[in-house]
Scaffold this motif. Structure first.
Motif, PDB file in Angstrom:
ATOM      1  N   VAL A 108      62.396  41.313  30.243  1.00 44.90           N
ATOM      2  CA  VAL A 108      61.774  42.488  30.838  1.00 44.90           C
ATOM      3  C   VAL A 108      62.642  42.999  31.980  1.00 44.90           C
ATOM      4  CG1 VAL A 108      59.453  41.684  30.236  1.00 44.90           C
ATOM      5  CG2 VAL A 108      60.372  41.179  32.506  1.00 44.90           C
ATOM      6  N   SER A 109      62.402  44.234  32.367  1.00 40.84           N
ATOM      7  CA  SER A 109      63.112  44.822  33.502  1.00 40.84           C
ATOM      8  C   SER A 109      62.346  44.514  34.781  1.00 40.84           C
ATOM      9  CB  SER A 109      63.225  46.339  33.323  1.00 40.84           C
ATOM     10  OG  SER A 109      61.942  46.936  33.430  1.00 40.84           O
ATOM     11  N   GLU A 110      62.945  44.826  35.920  1.00 44.89           N
ATOM     12  CA  GLU A 110      62.274  44.550  37.196  1.00 44.89           C
ATOM     13  C   GLU A 110      61.023  45.414  37.372  1.00 44.89           C
ATOM     14  OE1 GLU A 110      65.112  46.977  40.267  1.00 44.89           O
ATOM     15  OE2 GLU A 110      65.960  45.246  39.235  1.00 44.89           O
ATOM     16  N   ARG A 167      68.845  44.115  37.383  1.00 47.56           N
ATOM     17  CA  ARG A 167      68.460  42.768  36.989  1.00 47.56           C
ATOM     18  C   ARG A 167      67.572  42.753  35.746  1.00 47.56           C
ATOM     19  NH1 ARG A 167      67.154  42.858  43.160  1.00 47.56           N
ATOM     20  NH2 ARG A 167      66.486  44.843  42.277  1.00 47.56           N
ATOM     21  N   VAL A 168      67.790  41.731  34.924  1.00 53.16           N
ATOM     22  CA  VAL A 168      66.975  41.503  33.737  1.00 53.16           C
ATOM     23  C   VAL A 168      66.290  40.150  33.922  1.00 53.16           C
ATOM     24  CG1 VAL A 168      66.988  41.221  31.221  1.00 53.16           C
ATOM     25  CG2 VAL A 168      68.571  42.834  32.308  1.00 53.16           C
ATOM     26  N   PHE A 169      65.032  40.057  33.468  1.00 48.37           N
ATOM     27  CA  PHE A 169      64.230  38.853  33.678  1.00 48.37           C
ATOM     28  C   PHE A 169      63.823  38.250  32.333  1.00 48.37           C
ATOM     29  CE2 PHE A 169      63.969  41.576  37.264  1.00 48.37           C
ATOM     30  CZ  PHE A 169      63.827  40.770  38.381  1.00 48.37           C
ATOM     31  N   ARG A 170      64.162  36.986  32.127  1.00 43.97           N
ATOM     32  CA  ARG A 170      63.722  36.277  30.920  1.00 43.97           C
ATOM     33  C   ARG A 170      62.515  35.415  31.306  1.00 43.97           C
ATOM     34  NH1 ARG A 170      65.887  35.303  26.187  1.00 43.97           N
ATOM     35  NH2 ARG A 170      68.041  35.759  26.796  1.00 43.97           N
ATOM     36  N   ILE A 171      61.368  35.699  30.712  1.00 45.19           N
ATOM     37  CA  ILE A 171      60.141  34.976  31.024  1.00 45.19           C
ATOM     38  C   ILE A 171      59.868  33.954  29.915  1.00 45.19           C
ATOM     39  CG2 ILE A 171      57.739  35.216  31.766  1.00 45.19           C
ATOM     40  CD1 ILE A 171      59.742  37.040  33.274  1.00 45.19           C
ATOM     41  N   VAL A 172      59.815  32.668  30.287  1.00 45.82           N
ATOM     42  CA  VAL A 172      59.605  31.589  29.326  1.00 45.82           C
ATOM     43  C   VAL A 172      58.415  30.751  29.779  1.00 45.82           C
ATOM     44  CG1 VAL A 172      60.664  29.624  28.142  1.00 45.82           C
ATOM     45  CG2 VAL A 172      62.109  31.525  28.927  1.00 45.82           C
ATOM     46  N   HIS A 173      57.501  30.442  28.863  1.00 43.73           N
ATOM     47  CA  HIS A 173      56.351  29.597  29.210  1.00 43.73           C
ATOM     48  C   HIS A 173      56.857  28.186  29.504  1.00 43.73           C
ATOM     49  CE1 HIS A 173      51.952  28.324  28.171  1.00 43.73           C
ATOM     50  NE2 HIS A 173      52.098  28.628  29.455  1.00 43.73           N
ATOM     51  N   VAL A 228      65.798  44.412  26.549  1.00 47.80           N
ATOM     52  CA  VAL A 228      64.521  44.425  27.274  1.00 47.80           C
ATOM     53  C   VAL A 228      63.449  45.072  26.400  1.00 47.80           C
ATOM     54  CG1 VAL A 228      63.341  45.595  29.181  1.00 47.80           C
ATOM     55  CG2 VAL A 228      65.469  44.371  29.599  1.00 47.80           C
ATOM     56  N   VAL A 229      62.237  44.521  26.426  1.00 47.59           N
ATOM     57  CA  VAL A 229      61.157  45.095  25.609  1.00 47.59           C
ATOM     58  C   VAL A 229      60.895  46.534  26.056  1.00 47.59           C
ATOM     59  CG1 VAL A 229      60.056  42.883  25.096  1.00 47.59           C
ATOM     60  CG2 VAL A 229      59.380  44.150  27.154  1.00 47.59           C
ATOM     61  N   LYS A 230      60.554  47.368  25.087  1.00 46.41           N
ATOM     62  CA  LYS A 230      60.335  48.793  25.395  1.00 46.41           C
ATOM     63  C   LYS A 230      59.013  49.016  26.128  1.00 46.41           C
ATOM     64  CE  LYS A 230      64.154  50.020  23.407  1.00 46.41           C
ATOM     65  NZ  LYS A 230      64.926  48.815  23.718  1.00 46.41           N
ATOM     66  N   THR A 231      57.975  48.332  25.675  1.00 47.43           N
ATOM     67  CA  THR A 231      56.669  48.453  26.318  1.00 47.43           C
ATOM     68  C   THR A 231      56.049  47.067  26.470  1.00 47.43           C
ATOM     69  OG1 THR A 231      55.578  48.771  24.171  1.00 47.43           O
ATOM     70  CG2 THR A 231      56.217  50.752  25.386  1.00 47.43           C
ATOM     71  N   ILE A 232      55.155  46.927  27.455  1.00 46.49           N
ATOM     72  CA  ILE A 232      54.470  45.670  27.705  1.00 46.49           C
ATOM     73  C   ILE A 232      53.063  45.751  27.134  1.00 46.49           C
ATOM     74  CG2 ILE A 232      53.627  44.087  29.479  1.00 46.49           C
ATOM     75  CD1 ILE A 232      56.614  44.201  29.479  1.00 46.49           C
ATOM     76  N   VAL A 260      52.861  39.274  25.599  1.00 44.24           N
ATOM     77  CA  VAL A 260      52.307  38.013  26.112  1.00 44.24           C
ATOM     78  C   VAL A 260      52.335  36.950  25.023  1.00 44.24           C
ATOM     79  CG1 VAL A 260      50.257  36.883  27.046  1.00 44.24           C
ATOM     80  CG2 VAL A 260      50.845  39.203  27.791  1.00 44.24           C
ATOM     81  N   GLU A 261      51.981  37.323  23.800  1.00 48.05           N
ATOM     82  CA  GLU A 261      51.996  36.374  22.680  1.00 48.05           C
ATOM     83  C   GLU A 261      53.398  35.804  22.473  1.00 48.05           C
ATOM     84  OE1 GLU A 261      50.407  38.156  19.159  1.00 48.05           O
ATOM     85  OE2 GLU A 261      48.513  38.702  20.134  1.00 48.05           O
ATOM     86  N   THR A 262      54.407  36.667  22.605  1.00 50.06           N
ATOM     87  CA  THR A 262      55.789  36.218  22.438  1.00 50.06           C
ATOM     88  C   THR A 262      56.173  35.228  23.522  1.00 50.06           C
ATOM     89  OG1 THR A 262      56.386  38.335  21.419  1.00 50.06           O
ATOM     90  CG2 THR A 262      58.191  36.983  22.237  1.00 50.06           C
TER      91      THR A 262
END
Length: 229
Positions: free
Chosen positions: A216-218, A136-142, A195-199, A204-206
């Protein structure tokens, strides 16, 4: 949102205030609209901040549009596992930094809302070994950005003859502030390659600035939310 079909297991729990999911609008198979309306309702009812700034919309899918989630109401299995093409939930940041974020999932049999660690353990079950096509891939949107930009004319819920695959919500279609009538596909399209390589702080700014947030990944999901202050 449509179902497909699969295999499974379960764990964990934590205390948090619970509400009746039935108090919120819910149309089966329209999870993206359910979450859109949920964010508005949580803010209007004073459960979330009035500007929805403590809320985040999370799209879950992958390249093949087949993602397993456990403890889902639509499942016909004892463990509640089901294979969705995509799913959408809401995550709320708690005011108290020592309390876990909350997950609002109108389609889940878990407590409503559930602490994020509980939801990850019980609904996502990252320890369950999955074939690569089910990752699963997760798209995080404000949420404030989502509420301004999301649009759906529900075309994805009609067959080739124009008939509804599932009855639509009774309220009007959702149109974005700029007049866009349909962009659900932009939120649903996701690949593990993106998916972003590192958090980090830049991630967070993005999330707080970009229309489509970040992917992001699970294994990165809780890490990202731990950095959101």
């Amino acid at each position: 949102m449509a179902t497909l079909n699969l295999n499974a297991s379960s764990s964990s729990s934590s205390s948090s205030p619970t509400l009746e999911a039935s108090r919120f609008l819910h149309t089966p198979y329209y999870c993206e609209e359910n979450v859109y309306m949920l964010c508005k309702n949580l803010s209007e009812d004073g459960i979330a901040k009035s500007d929805s700034s403590d809320l985040f919309v999370v799209f879950i899918s992958n390249e093949k549009k087949q993602i397993p989630l456990w403890n889902q109401k639509a499942s016909h299995r004892a463990d509640g596992v089901i294979l969705w093409d995509y799913h959408v939930i809401c995550v709320q940041k708690r005011k108290e930094s020592y309390l876990p974020h909350l997950v609002w999932d109108l389609d889940s049999t878990l407590p409503f809302p559930s602490p994020l660690p509980t939801y990850v353990a019980e609904a996502i079950q990252p320890s369950f070994q999955l074939f690569s096509e089910f990752k699963r891939v997760f798209r995080i949107v404000h949420a404030p950005i989502f509420l301004r930009n999301f649009a759906s004319d529900r075309r994805h819920m009609k067959d080739s003859d124009g008939n509804w695959n599932s009855p639509p919500p009774s309220y009007d279609v959702i149109v974005a502030e700029d007049g866009t009538v349909h962009n659900l596909n932009e939120y649903m399209e996701m690949s593990s390659a993106d998916v972003v390589k590192t958090i980090g702080a830049d991630t967070v700014e993005t999330v707080l600035a970009q229309k489509l947030g970040v992917l992001v990944s699970e294994t990165q999901l809780e890490e990202l939310f731990s950095l959101i202050s």
